[in-house]
Design an enzyme around this catalytic site. Sequence first.
Site, PDB file in Angstrom:
ATOM      1  CG  LEU A  73      -2.104  -0.899   1.272  1.00 14.57           C
ATOM      2  CD1 LEU A  73      -2.747  -0.867   2.653  1.00 14.57           C
ATOM      3  CD2 LEU A  73      -3.122  -0.522   0.210  1.00 14.57           C
ATOM      4  CG  ASP A  74       0.669   4.155  -3.132  1.00 10.11           C
ATOM      5  OD1 ASP A  74       1.588   3.398  -3.475  1.00 10.11           O
ATOM      6  OD2 ASP A  74      -0.185   4.610  -3.914  1.00 10.11           O
ATOM      7  N   PRO A  75       2.212   4.929   1.046  1.00 11.63           N
ATOM      8  CG  PRO A  75       4.347   5.846   1.384  1.00 11.63           C
ATOM      9  CD  PRO A  75       3.472   5.220   0.324  1.00 11.63           C
TER      10      PRO A  75
END
Length: 323
Positions: A73-75
């Site tokens: 997951l992206d930050p």
Amino acid sequence: MPKATGEYALPVSAFFGVVKPSGPSSMAVINDLKNLVARSKIFVAEDQLEKSKGKKISKRGKNDVKIGQGGTLDPLADGVLVVGVGKATKKLNQFLECVKEYRTTCLLGCETDSYDSEGARVRTAPWKHITKEMVESTLEKFRGEIQQVPPIFSALKMDGRPLYEYARKGIPLPRPIEARKTTVHSLELVEWKDTHEYRWPSKSLSSEEKTALKTATGSNELEDAPEEEGIPPVFVLTMRVSSGTYVRSIVHDLAHALGSAGHVVTLSRTRQGRFALTETEEGDRRCLPWEVFEKAADEQAGEDGWRPWEREILANMETLDNA
């Protein structure tokens, strides 16, 4: 309640789901979890735990417990992160290929280089002509089997180089980014907000950075339109998609189809295969809130020999035998 430990031949290899918070990277979350599971008799034989007392947990130690995740997951994003420990790390591919569900918020009128609020402003566009009804009718173009071009700010590689490197360094792409076939099983507008707290990013691309992006993509569509007064609306989408679908690209492409620009300001993965934030289908697995692990370092074992976070894992993990 946790199953009796007699039901398991400890240590085990297993999957469990955590609710990743927005902010840290997926790898940072995994590293924090490794510091816990590598000291737990759920996953490590007790004689090994004795030998490792006082030793530092390395990130890539040959004898350390193996741990991985089933889809980054992206930050910015929060939500379901499937974790595999031990031999379960070799079975994580099943979560890369499974159906996923997301909830995302789009802010209109501004496009960013990363297609989300973590990036820099690339261009602004008119937004006052857009209505809730327009969005609902345009969604039909993005349902079913579609062709999607991944964002240039992604880790996908072209000729051995990540796409984002071309953009940052102003290196022309060897060829256009290839569209990928993906399936959007469902896509719905669930909220429309004229009043909200979201604003366009304050950071803008410098002239040099904009030139680099133009050089990399060969695009000339990066110029600002005259800004309209007021605060543009946001809308919230829910979607169920196949593996390899970029939510950021759906939002970006949808905004273009509306004659505007837009970017993601919130993103939650609400389901990954059988792991879900809300258990609504038979066989769903509960994901553990990140707060369970934030306070784990200060917890002591109870009379049953388990710390609170270990009890949570015992109650919700899926061993290879029952996966």
